[in-house]
Design a protein around this motif. Structure first.
Motif, short mmCIF file in Angstrom:
data_model
loop_
_atom_site.label_atom_id
_atom_site.label_comp_id
_atom_site.label_asym_id
_atom_site.label_seq_id
_atom_site.Cartn_x
_atom_site.Cartn_y
_atom_site.Cartn_z
N ARG A 177 0.81 -1.22 0.00
CA ARG A 177 0.00 0.00 0.00
C ARG A 177 0.85 1.27 0.00
NH1 ARG A 177 -3.19 -2.80 3.93
NH2 ARG A 177 -2.35 -1.49 5.61
N VAL A 178 2.00 1.23 0.68
CA VAL A 178 2.78 2.47 0.83
C VAL A 178 3.91 2.61 -0.18
CG1 VAL A 178 2.28 2.51 3.31
CG2 VAL A 178 4.44 1.51 2.51
N GLN A 179 4.22 1.58 -0.95
CA GLN A 179 5.45 1.60 -1.74
C GLN A 179 5.49 2.72 -2.78
OE1 GLN A 179 6.10 -1.96 -4.01
NE2 GLN A 179 4.03 -2.05 -4.82
N ASP A 180 4.36 3.14 -3.30
CA ASP A 180 4.36 4.19 -4.32
C ASP A 180 3.82 5.52 -3.80
OD1 ASP A 180 5.41 2.52 -6.33
OD2 ASP A 180 3.42 1.68 -6.71
N LYS A 181 3.65 5.63 -2.49
CA LYS A 181 3.10 6.86 -1.92
C LYS A 181 4.19 7.91 -1.73
CE LYS A 181 -1.05 5.10 -1.29
NZ LYS A 181 -2.20 5.56 -2.11
N ASP A 182 3.83 9.15 -1.95
CA ASP A 182 4.71 10.28 -1.66
C ASP A 182 4.39 10.73 -0.23
OD1 ASP A 182 5.78 12.82 -1.25
OD2 ASP A 182 5.56 13.38 -3.35
N PRO A 183 5.28 10.49 0.73
CA PRO A 183 4.97 10.80 2.13
C PRO A 183 4.54 12.24 2.36
CG PRO A 183 6.94 9.46 2.00
CD PRO A 183 6.60 9.85 0.60
N GLN A 184 5.22 13.19 1.73
CA GLN A 184 4.87 14.59 1.95
C GLN A 184 3.47 14.90 1.43
OE1 GLN A 184 8.04 16.90 0.19
NE2 GLN A 184 9.27 16.82 2.07
N ALA A 185 3.14 14.36 0.26
CA ALA A 185 1.81 14.61 -0.31
C ALA A 185 0.73 13.96 0.54
CB ALA A 185 1.75 14.07 -1.74
N VAL A 186 1.00 12.76 1.03
CA VAL A 186 0.01 12.06 1.86
C VAL A 186 -0.24 12.83 3.15
CG1 VAL A 186 -0.37 10.00 3.27
CG2 VAL A 186 0.42 9.76 0.92
N ARG A 187 0.82 13.26 3.80
CA ARG A 187 0.67 13.95 5.08
C ARG A 187 0.01 15.32 4.89
NH1 ARG A 187 2.75 10.73 8.63
NH2 ARG A 187 4.54 9.42 8.15
#
Length: 322
Positions: free
Chosen positions: A234-244
């Motif tokens: 689920r997290v492998q392609d997520k952009d942490p800054q954009a998600v937060r």
């Protein structure tokens, strides 16, 4: 509390060092050789320190490689941090008392900012562990000695049961236990699932764990592995800054809160992940509430029902539901 490979963005890429299985096998061979030399009347092994000051340069050797022989507890601290000065002496004292059943690695976040950033450290003290090259979140903030013992005892049990890592008296081998472990090979289907997860083949790992559970629905190790593999996928392609940013900008955006909770957990911020989802359950209804509740239950599987943080979050969930 025992993810096999939590090496995602924001966390040290432990999987890039060496396969954990190879490291563990070499460690077992080294312990057996030390024991053989001692039994043959050779020079006793030089005791290894159980409290280490670790830097970015020594992290691989003193944390990742040592984690094949005993769990390594990583204490992120700073000189100016009052709670750190309360916690660190407790951990140091327990490391000596436990006599090699775990190793304490102390990392000064001011002197090792890259390491702190890679682990996603946002507040200190923050304590994690590495077992067989794999990251295991422990706790944040100062705890008392009784609470620290509880976390450490659980970590030692997990290291032995899930990873086959058994620490012992400092500098001494434990060949009889190593032999016993060698006589009990892992189920080949489950082993294939673990290997797929360790090499980053998340789709293959998910399918392999599902195959195991189709035959053995109550297999706890397969349930744990499946929950971890699905989280990492689920997290492998997520952009942490954009998600937060999305989660902070709209607390009512359920998907953003689910994504942020996943990243919290992968980064070792277990209580933040649980709290975020409990709050989301409390402010939603219908299908949205059910999505948040089910995701929280999935994250409970990743950490393990025996973890006190899971019990605390279950109570909080019950309060908002009923």
């Amino acid at each position: 509390m025992q993810p096999r490979n939590m090496s995602m963005r924001g966390v040290v890429d432990l999987a890039a060092v060496k396969a954990a299985g190879d490291a563990a096998q070499k460690a077992e061979q080294a312990r057996a050789e030390r024991a053989r030399q001692t039994a043959a009347g050779g020079v006793p092994p030089v005791p290894l320190s159980v409290v280490l000051d670790v830097t970015e340069e020594t992290f691989e050797a003193e944390v990742v490689q040592r984690s094949a022989e005993a769990p390594v507890v990583v204490d992120f601290w700073a000189e100016w941090c009052g709670p750190c000065k309360q916690l660190s002496p407790i951990l140091e004292r327990l490391a000596e008392e436990y006599e090699g059943r775990f190793v304490l690695a102390k990392i000064d976040v001011d002197a090792n900012q890259m390491l702190a950033g890679q682990f996603g450290i946002q507040s200190i003290p923050s304590v994690m562990a590495v077992v067989a090259g794999q990251l295991v979140p422990l706790f944040q903030g100062a705890v008392n000695e009784a609470q620290a013992r509880q976390y450490l005892d659980q970590l030692i049990l997990v290291a032995e049961q899930r990873f086959g890592i058994v620490g012992g008296a400092v500098g001494e081998g434990r060949p009889e236990e190593a032999g016993a472990a060698a006589e009990a090979p892992e189920d080949p289907t489950l082993s294939a699932a673990h290997e797929a997860l360790d090499r980053g083949d998340l789709g293959g790992a998910i399918q392999a764990y599902r195959n195991v559970l189709a035959d053995r629905p109550s297999d706890e190790e397969a349930k744990l592995g499946l929950a971890q593999a699905e989280l990492l996928q689920r997290v492998q392609d997520k952009d942490p800054q954009a998600v937060r940013a999305a989660a902070a900008g709209d607390p009512k955006d359920v998907q953003a809160q689910l994504d942020a909770a996943d990243l919290d957990l992968v980064g070792g911020h277990v209580e933040d992940a649980f709290g975020r989802l409990v709050d989301t359950v409390g402010r939603t209804a219908g299908d949205d509430r059910d999505r948040a509740r089910l995701r929280l239950l999935d994250l409970f599987e990743v950490i393990g029902a025996e973890d006190p943080r899971v019990a605390k979050a279950r109570s909080a969930l019950a309060r908002v539901l009923f």
